[in-house]
Write a protein that holds these residues in place. Structure first.
Motif, PDB file in Angstrom:
ATOM      1  N   PRO A   1     -22.973  15.659 -15.342  1.00  0.00           N
ATOM      2  CA  PRO A   1     -22.853  15.050 -14.019  1.00  0.00           C
ATOM      3  C   PRO A   1     -23.279  15.993 -12.896  1.00  0.00           C
ATOM      4  CG  PRO A   1     -20.686  15.289 -15.075  1.00  0.00           C
ATOM      5  CD  PRO A   1     -21.715  15.661 -16.098  1.00  0.00           C
ATOM      6  N   ALA A   2     -23.098  17.304 -13.092  1.00  0.00           N
ATOM      7  CA  ALA A   2     -23.422  18.225 -12.004  1.00  0.00           C
ATOM      8  C   ALA A   2     -24.924  18.378 -11.831  1.00  0.00           C
ATOM      9  CB  ALA A   2     -22.795  19.585 -12.284  1.00  0.00           C
TER      10      ALA A   2
ATOM     11  N   ALA B   1     -28.026  16.422 -12.843  1.00  0.00           N
ATOM     12  CA  ALA B   1     -29.115  15.516 -12.504  1.00  0.00           C
ATOM     13  C   ALA B   1     -28.713  14.083 -12.788  1.00  0.00           C
ATOM     14  CB  ALA B   1     -30.350  15.854 -13.333  1.00  0.00           C
ATOM     15  N   GLY B   2     -29.308  13.180 -12.027  1.00  0.00           N
ATOM     16  CA  GLY B   2     -28.983  11.763 -12.185  1.00  0.00           C
ATOM     17  C   GLY B   2     -29.923  11.100 -13.159  1.00  0.00           C
TER      18      GLY B   2
ATOM     19  N   VAL C   1     -33.384  10.768  -4.112  1.00  0.00           N
ATOM     20  CA  VAL C   1     -32.119  10.858  -4.857  1.00  0.00           C
ATOM     21  C   VAL C   1     -31.014  10.006  -4.233  1.00  0.00           C
ATOM     22  CG1 VAL C   1     -31.288  12.955  -3.676  1.00  0.00           C
ATOM     23  CG2 VAL C   1     -30.564  12.479  -6.049  1.00  0.00           C
TER      24      VAL C   1
ATOM     25  N   TRP D   1     -34.964  15.975  -8.360  1.00  0.00           N
ATOM     26  CA  TRP D   1     -34.032  15.411  -7.371  1.00  0.00           C
ATOM     27  C   TRP D   1     -33.781  16.382  -6.215  1.00  0.00           C
ATOM     28  CZ3 TRP D   1     -29.161  17.305  -6.115  1.00  0.00           C
ATOM     29  CH2 TRP D   1     -28.651  18.307  -6.945  1.00  0.00           C
TER      30      TRP D   1
ATOM     31  N   TRP E   1     -29.260   8.854 -15.621  1.00  0.00           N
ATOM     32  CA  TRP E   1     -29.012   7.421 -15.753  1.00  0.00           C
ATOM     33  C   TRP E   1     -28.338   6.937 -14.488  1.00  0.00           C
ATOM     34  CZ3 TRP E   1     -32.154   7.152 -19.301  1.00  0.00           C
ATOM     35  CH2 TRP E   1     -32.107   7.949 -20.452  1.00  0.00           C
ATOM     36  N   PHE E   2     -28.608   5.708 -14.150  1.00  0.00           N
ATOM     37  CA  PHE E   2     -27.890   5.109 -13.033  1.00  0.00           C
ATOM     38  C   PHE E   2     -27.780   3.622 -13.318  1.00  0.00           C
ATOM     39  CE2 PHE E   2     -26.617   6.616  -8.704  1.00  0.00           C
ATOM     40  CZ  PHE E   2     -25.953   5.475  -8.345  1.00  0.00           C
TER      41      PHE E   2
ATOM     42  N   LEU F   1     -31.027   6.283  -5.818  1.00  0.00           N
ATOM     43  CA  LEU F   1     -31.026   6.011  -7.265  1.00  0.00           C
ATOM     44  C   LEU F   1     -30.219   4.763  -7.622  1.00  0.00           C
ATOM     45  CD1 LEU F   1     -30.825   9.556  -8.895  1.00  0.00           C
ATOM     46  CD2 LEU F   1     -32.792   8.014  -8.725  1.00  0.00           C
TER      47      LEU F   1
END
Lengths: 428, 428
Positions: free
Chosen positions: A60-61, A63-64, A25, A18, A66-67, A28
């Motif tokens: 949460p800080a 990487a994403g 990113v 990301w 799941w979205f 997402l």
């Protein structure tokens, strides 16, 4: 013939993807991003796209991961494509079979017979704590529930006969004798049936499994029509392959009809140097301190002073290691096969962990893939590009044509369902 | 300004609709059919399309009430449209809040802020028996669970702050301080949170409710942002309207911000005769014997010898009736208002049951709708065409322009979310 899935995962399977300038990113949460990826995979004639799933936010800080929820995302992607399969992960520990069977049957209708279900039992306490548990149930419990869950889902999908719908304006909408209760009463579930969704194009959406443990391999052997595997090198791949094909045989099924697809991370360049540079570019985006701390936990040493661009120091053999063996054995395999620097090892671990990693030109990667197949380690691969969309585009535009020219992969889609696709050309 | 939803339902709300030559009964499993209906509704600038939901097959021989699962269907429809809201029914008795919140938040992302949730508690034993129960829980139990369910879903949607996502390639993906646990432990649910889906365009998808019972009206009064109602005539509509607006006020909320939309069945013709002929054409498709047997149960008389084309015989007043009052009162209202023949009564009951039914020209129907709004019985309507797609096309092409020319309905969509749409112009 090879079978290829694209395993979609945020901005890519490298945990620093990301941060790359070409990552999407910002998109997402935009379904258009996933629709584009599915269209790219379809341009490459891949069998399917695939979503993993998780039910908790890990970091949460960082990487994403799941979205969007995967079934809704795949439904939209079904409408943006015409041929490619759409495989979603559904947890048997957190869902109930009526919901799962209904959602999957609906996706199968909407996609015209392209739905697949990756059966998982989930593993994290944080996930369980979003679904009424205080901790994740023990593995034996999860697999007992999974087996009953799958049986109920299959029965629900079979609750409408293929010819039950009559649609006779002067007579019956459906033949009541073709619509069956299932009257299931088991340890975990009570479901009368029938399903509210009439029989879908595939009847039963295709079952995928990724059994690693003994319980998982046995569940896969009994039910899966395609299997996702984890193997770093061809030897461990062949070991898994032989073991699972034998379990399929013991379960009374034809091993040739069940494809095994190890995960595959690829870095593709026009030269070896360019391919390694692509990996180095992503590896350089890793947060060093945090990665070294994590490596220290895996190898049970303080790695914080390790020289980043020097070779990985000699590690004790697994027999002398007191911590959990799985990850440690993977690290030993990576060190033995690739002789990486510390930074390269961190990067390999950050992209797919213990999955096969091929770094090279389109030709060299096609050679390696062919070696896995002819070496009895794979019937295909679950592609895990370290960086989306670039890594998938590289594979589709550069590796697929070589596989096609060697007669290892389809030149175009034949008509049919995902199940037809996966059995096309047979497996070994 | 009026608010209008299209309540999608198989081939239409008349139970014989699927037998009509223009019905699309062959396409009930084809998502393209629903996408077309959504585009027709969007051409008419409607606020939203809406799906009810059920978890059991009532009568396979009779009619295709359920087919596709509504959340997946609405996801595809979201991609086939740009402005219209997408409202799905989700049962709080059969779902769990983490699944529901996740699916709805994902639909809200995919649709760009157009998702709505019709909160229901379900009512049939046959549905409960597909979800682990032996019978449907008692109403008080269902509503207690519903309230906790809604609170958990709202908390999960609020678990990501609007500015939590940083997407700073050189820094944080998200601010951990902007992503909150909810740590809910209640009578029915235990959910730690946060949701895996970052905050969606609407934050909280719009809550709809259709409270009829006291418990339902109170739930609607506390949480709903729009309310579906059932009222056959303007008097009963006004009674419901006044009662619910007063409950909303007592719950400490602004009644003007919560639109009440009674269901509305319309038969539209260029003359009154043509409109009545449209109804007669559908009524003639009803299976007479079965319909008379059902009517007999409602009125607790043997109706099998009743003359089909004669007026309905005089029925005893409700005070003398010993069976369940709800349906019987509706029948008395229909007989009092419309003085129907037996066949016409069967047809009215077969299309929306006790919902408002308007038969006439586009002008006369616009007049009636306006009378409901100015009479304090409605802020808009939940359109229930007896026959899809023709009935919706008639409304969109013939009634909507009149409502627009009278300044009662929008000429075009303003930018914004479903919530913006529903509060546009306020309610009474």
């Amino acid at each position: 013939m090879l079978h290829l899935n694209a395993f979609l995962f945020g901005c890519g399977h490298h945990s620093a993807a990301w941060r790359h300038s070409s990552s999407r990113v910002e998109d997402l949460g935009d379904i258009g991003y996933y629709e584009e990826l599915a269209r790219t995979a379809e341009r490459g004639k891949l069998d399917a796209v695939f979503f993993a799933d998780g039910h908790s936010v890990r970091d949460p800080a960082g990487a994403g991961t799941w979205f969007l929820e995967p079934i809704t995302a795949l439904t939209a992607m079904a409408r943006a494509t015409s041929h490619i399969g759409l495989v979603t992960t559904v947890s048997t520990t957190f869902y109930t079979p009526f919901h799962a069977a209904r959602l999957l049957a609906s996706l199968d209708h909407i996609s015209g017979g392209r739905a697949g279900w990756n059966v998982v039992t989930s593993m994290f306490d944080a996930e369980a704590r979003n679904h009424g548990f205080t901790e994740i149930p023990a593995r034996a419990e999860r697999y007992a529930r999974a087996e009953e869950f799958v049986e109920v889902a299959l029965a629900l999908w079979d609750s409408w006969d293929g010819d039950a719908l009559k649609l006779d304006r002067d007579g019956q909408y459906a033949d009541p004798d073709g619509v069956h209760s299932i009257d299931h009463v088991g340890k975990y579930f009570r479901v009368d049936g029938p399903l509210t969704v009439p029989r879908s194009p595939q009847g039963r959406p295709v079952l995928f499994q990724a059994g690693a443990s003994g319980e998982g391999r046995d569940l896969a052997a009994r039910y899966a029509e395609a299997i996702y595997a984890v193997a770093y090198d061809i030897d461990s791949g062949a070991g898994y392959y032989a073991d699972v094909k034998s379990r399929i045989h013991k379960a009374g099924r034809d091993g040739n009809s069940v494809g095994i697809m190890p995960g595959l991370v690829t870095y593709i360049g026009s030269t070896m140097t360019e391919a390694h540079a692509k990996k180095a570019e992503l590896d350089a985006l890793l947060p060093v301190e945090q990665s070294l701390r994590q490596l220290g936990m895996y190898v049970e040493q303080d790695c914080r002073e390790w020289e980043l661009d020097a070779p990985v120091p000699t590690l004790p053999p697994v027999e002398e290691f007191t911590g959990p063996h799985g990850r440690y054995e993977t690290i030993l395999r990576i060190v033995a096969k690739d002789k990486p620097t510390v930074r390269e090892l961190l990067g390999t671990l950050a992209a797919g962990g213990g999955h096969a990693t091929m770094i090279g030109t389109p030709e060299s990667i096609a050679d390696e893939m062919e070696a896995w197949v002819s070496g009895g380690a794979a019937d295909g691969f679950n592609l895990m590009p370290p960086l989306y969309p670039a890594g998938l585009e590289d594979f589709v535009d550069q590796v697929v044509p070589i596989l096609q020219s060697r007669g290892l992969f389809r030149h175009d889609y034949a008509p049919g369902t995902l199940r037809d696709r996966l059995t096309e050309g047979g497996t070994r």
